[in-house]
Design a protein around this motif. Structure first.
Motif: not given
Length: 682
Positions: A108-109, A137-138, A157-162, A168-171
């Motif tokens: 959940q990171k 999966t979010n 770019e997606k690393v910074i946005k996340t 956090t993942p929703k799996v």
């Protein structure tokens, strides 16, 4: 400047290091992780006014860590401070790699996935829908190629946005598993990890997480809920090991996810076409057995062709050397002892090379990995995992590298069980003894089938012993098996020939040195004392019949006979005589010694294979031949192999067990076979 600390995580060989090397303008720091000699790579660079710090963690298949490298990755993810996980996945191995992705998601990171090697995947028309992956999966994802510097800027770019969105993942797993997770989450209180992660890791018997929550005041309330949850899962899945249940859940989730997000290459590859047949759930195992049967048929039928020529060559060589030497002990020792014994060993070289050639072809074409995949289900029923197949098959060549190959098994229990049964896989050095005895006692048309039965029988017995060891001494289930299937490739002729040349060279060196010295020692021990017996016959007409009678009397009263007769009370129930006893004793040093010893004791100084086979057939009852074959199948391997086992296994208890149990097993297995043959009048 804002700094984001990123844990770079993935399974082995997914291209993490290549990705780091592709980041232009990066500052690389190399050192070791605290307390261990495992290389630590840290990379710092800037993107969009943000400082990104990547820590390249060692490759690991799962949170079930067994190697020091995997332990480092797990401890870092559990104990260190970091802001985000960047999970690198091989686009060509989606189902396998994503099983670890779901474990990381359980933390959940904040997390981002990089589908690496996308250039290879797309080349055949494949596509991965990262937007669809995010919706399901979010977890933000990006198709990249570290090799071609493709998609890296979009990835960060997606690393910074996340990081900014704190996504956090929703799996989620199946309804049944999620229900048990929710029940556990209700009992889990304050902890530095998410309640979901704690619940799932406890279901998987994670010792590290157990230690973390063991001291919590709510731990006693958790235990009955945990037990009930495990019992429900075991009952519903008909599987005792909850780790396996969760592994199968993740693998099923991976397969389902791939159907949702990935478009496979349109054109079916040759590898995929062949795999449809060779790893077919029904045809796979029979085809593997058929291939092995063909190899053993070729080993026996083709290998028999040059045997007579090699035997006659050594016979001519012995006559030539004999013509150069004066009469006496030295001449007799060389022409009646050393040369026939070495010749008896060398004449089986073609059989060994054909067997090695067959195994090498399976390895070089990429079929061996498929065989491991096919055998996984079979091996698991016997308490082993699919990866154990590689050291077990290696054991058909030589036990020494087989014991070393067992290092690839990460679980200590799996590794030790595998090593304890490797000896049941008949090594190449036992092949000459089998060929000798099978040629003497079985009709020519079924000799190849008998040879196949010996090898398969030994392997099946090893599996049964593994099952018993797992049930009695190593309770628990083997680890789930994950292995990459390489593409099929044509074997390289140069590589095959070089490998056969090396094996030929080593075999001839062994025959010309160790076996020659051993056979000389055997001849001396079997030819002395002799002075009184020679004196007894010296005044009689020296006919061939008298010479044979004198030789037999010398042999029966020799030092070797006295040593062998000490064992006769033990081996008499097996119908073995003192000659077979000393041959088996010599085989403890090297299995080829059995053939050279029998050549000295039964060959009457001849290098001719037919003479040796005929003499053995006349002298030995069928029950003794069967008993000898079974003892050779199961008793202790050579000293080199035993030394390797001792070097690999430091515990004295297991060393002593390994030294004793194969010999006890071999004796009683041979006794049972002899009793059954006599009972049914064979």
């Amino acid at each position: 400047m804002k700094e984001i600390k990123i844990a770079l995580v993935g399974q082995p060989n997914v291209g993490k290091s290549h990705l780091i090397n592709s980041i232009s303008g990066a500052t690389l720091h190399v050192g070791n992780f605290s307390g261990v000699t495992v290389e630590k790579k840290e990379v710092e660079f800037e993107r969009g006014g943000v400082k990104l710090k990547l820590i390249d963690l060692p490759g690991t298949y799962s949170f079930h860590a067994y190697t020091p490298e995997e332990e480092v990755t797990k401890k870092f993810l559990l104990n260190e401070e970091y802001d985000l996980i960047l999970n690198v996945v091989d686009s060509n191995q989606l189902e396998k790699n994503l099983t670890f992705t779901w474990q990381l998601a359980d933390l959940q990171k904040p997390m981002v996935v990089a589908f690496n090697m996308y250039d290879e995947f797309a080349r055949g028309g494949g596509e991965i829908d990262t937007d669809r992956f995010y919706k399901l999966t979010n977890i933000m994802a990006q198709n990249v190629s570290a090799k071609e510097n493709f998609g890296l800027e979009e990835l960060f770019e997606k690393v910074i946005k996340t990081y900014e969105l704190k996504n956090t993942p929703k799996v989620y797993y199946s309804e049944l598993v999620e229900e048990q997770v929710e029940n556990l989450k209700k009992v889990v209180k304050e902890c530095r990890f998410s309640k979901r992660f704690i619940a799932i890791r406890l279901l998987e018997d994670d010792e590290d997480v157990y230690k973390i929550v063991h001291e919590k005041v709510w731990f006693s309330d958790l235990l009955p809920v945990l037990k009930k949850a495990k019992d429900i899962l075991r009952g519903e899945y008909d599987e005792e090991d909850t780790k396996t249940i969760l592994f199968e859940e993740r693998y099923a989730l991976s397969k389902g996810m791939v159907t949702q997000i990935a478009k496979r290459p349109k054109k079916e590859t040759l590898t995929e076409k062949i795999d449809k047949i060779l790893i077919h759930p029904i045809l796979g195992l029979p085809l593997f057995l058929l291939i092995m049967w063909a190899i053993f048929q070729a080993t026996f039928s083709l290998g028999a062709i040059p045997m007579d020529y090699i035997g006659k060559g050594f016979e001519s060589f012995a006559n030539y050397i004999g013509s150069l030497l004066p009469s006496g002990i030295v001449k007799d020792a060389i022409t009646q002892g050393v040369i026939p014994a070495v010749g008896a060993v060398v004449m089986f070289l073609p059989n060994i090379l054909i067997l090695f050639l067959g195994i090498n072809l399976l390895e070089q074409t990429g079929y061996m990995a498929r065989a491991a995949y096919v055998m996984d289900g079979v091996l698991k029923r016997f308490g082993l995992q699919g990866r154990a197949f590689i050291p077990l098959v290696t054991g058909f060549g030589c036990s020494v590298p087989a014991y070393m190959a067992a290092r690839t098994l990460k679980n200590p229990k799996d590794r030790l069980i595998t090593m304890l049964v490797i000896g049941f896989m008949s090594c190449g050095a036992r092949l000459p003894v089998y060929v000798l005895l099978v040629s003497a006692f079985f009709p020519k048309e079924i000799q190849g089938n008998v040879m196949f039965a010996i090898y398969i029988g030994g392997a099946l017995t090893g599996l049964v012993v593994a099952k018993v060891l797992r049930a009695v001494l190593f309770k628990g289930e083997p680890e789930p098996f994950v292995m990459e299937l390489p593409k099929y490739r044509f074997p390289k002729l140069k590589s095959l020939l070089f490998d056969l040349w090396i094996k030929t060279k080593l075999y001839l060196q062994k025959a010309g040195t160790f076996i020659a010295v051993a056979s000389l020692l055997i001849w001396v021990l079997s030819s002395f004392p002799r002075a009184e017996i020679i004196k007894k016959y010296e005044n009689m007409p020296q006919t061939p019949q008298l010479q044979a009678k004198m030789h037999k009397e010398i042999l029966e009263n020799s030092y070797l006979a006295r040593i062998g007769k000490l064992m006769e009370p033990i081996t008499k129930p097996l119908d073995l005589g003192w000659r077979e006893d000393v041959s088996l004793m010599a085989g403890l040093a090297a299995k080829e010694n059995i053939v050279s010893t029998m050549a000295v004791l039964y060959g009457n100084g001849s290098s001719n294979s037919k003479t040796l086979i005929e003499n053995i057939k006349k002298s030995l009852p069928f029950t003794a031949a069967v008993a000898m074959i079974i003892v050779i199948m199961f008793y202790s391997p050579c000293l080199a192999a035993m030394s390797t086992f001792w070097a690999e296994v430091p515990q004295w208890a297991w060393r002593l067990f390994y030294t004793v149990y194969p010999n006890v097993f071999a004796y009683f297995a041979a006794l049972l076979a002899v009793s059954l043959i006599k009972l049914f009048g064979a």
